[in-house]
Scaffold this motif. Structure first.
Motif, short mmCIF file in Angstrom:
data_model
loop_
_atom_site.label_atom_id
_atom_site.label_comp_id
_atom_site.label_asym_id
_atom_site.label_seq_id
_atom_site.Cartn_x
_atom_site.Cartn_y
_atom_site.Cartn_z
N UNK A 27 -32.97 -4.48 29.11
CA UNK A 27 -32.89 -4.00 30.49
C UNK A 27 -33.53 -2.63 30.65
N UNK A 28 -33.86 -1.96 29.53
CA UNK A 28 -34.49 -0.64 29.60
C UNK A 28 -35.21 -0.35 28.28
N UNK A 29 -36.09 0.64 28.32
CA UNK A 29 -36.83 1.00 27.11
C UNK A 29 -35.90 1.57 26.04
N UNK A 30 -34.84 2.25 26.43
CA UNK A 30 -33.91 2.81 25.44
C UNK A 30 -33.30 1.70 24.58
N UNK A 31 -32.91 0.60 25.21
CA UNK A 31 -32.36 -0.53 24.44
C UNK A 31 -33.42 -1.17 23.57
N UNK A 32 -34.65 -1.28 24.09
CA UNK A 32 -35.74 -1.85 23.30
C UNK A 32 -36.02 -1.00 22.06
N UNK A 33 -36.06 0.30 22.23
CA UNK A 33 -36.28 1.21 21.10
C UNK A 33 -35.14 1.08 20.09
N UNK A 34 -33.91 1.05 20.58
CA UNK A 34 -32.75 0.94 19.71
C UNK A 34 -32.86 -0.28 18.79
N UNK A 35 -33.29 -1.40 19.35
CA UNK A 35 -33.36 -2.65 18.59
C UNK A 35 -34.64 -2.78 17.77
N UNK A 36 -35.78 -2.30 18.29
CA UNK A 36 -37.07 -2.64 17.72
C UNK A 36 -37.68 -1.56 16.81
N UNK A 37 -37.34 -0.30 17.00
CA UNK A 37 -37.99 0.77 16.25
C UNK A 37 -37.61 0.70 14.77
N UNK A 38 -38.62 0.81 13.90
CA UNK A 38 -38.31 0.84 12.47
C UNK A 38 -37.58 2.13 12.10
N UNK A 39 -36.93 2.13 10.96
CA UNK A 39 -36.15 3.28 10.48
C UNK A 39 -36.90 3.92 9.31
N UNK A 40 -37.03 5.25 9.34
CA UNK A 40 -37.69 5.98 8.26
C UNK A 40 -36.92 5.77 6.96
N UNK A 41 -37.63 5.41 5.91
CA UNK A 41 -37.00 5.14 4.60
C UNK A 41 -36.40 6.40 3.97
#
Length: 77
Positions: A27-41
């Motif tokens: 419903x928003x870019x914030x949720x998309x980022x939360x789910x889709x952005x990779x995590x720094x190792x």
């Protein structure tokens, strides 16, 4: 209307992201980022910008990649 897969909001202006054969609804870019952005190792931050890949792992920047023993990694300009 479609329900956001992160927050559950049923929103008339939700959108789909198609990635690696899957369809995600947000419903928003914030949720998309939360789910889709990779995590720094190294530092575990979500990588929103360019990031760097070294030996099949993702890092937020060259500093974190080098801290994990990846020599010669530099940030793109």
């Amino acid at each position: 209307m479609a329900r956001c897969e992160v927050c559950g909001n049923d929103y008339g202006m939700s959108f789909e992201v198609h990635a690696q054969g899957a369809v995600h609804v947000f419903d928003c870019f914030a949720c998309a980022i939360h789910r889709m952005a990779p995590i720094c190792e190294h530092c575990r931050v979500q990588i929103i910008g360019q990031g760097v890949e070294a030996n099949g792992k993702w890092y937020c920047g060259a500093h974190c990649a080098r801290a994990e023993g990846n020599a010669g990694i530099v940030d793109s300009m």
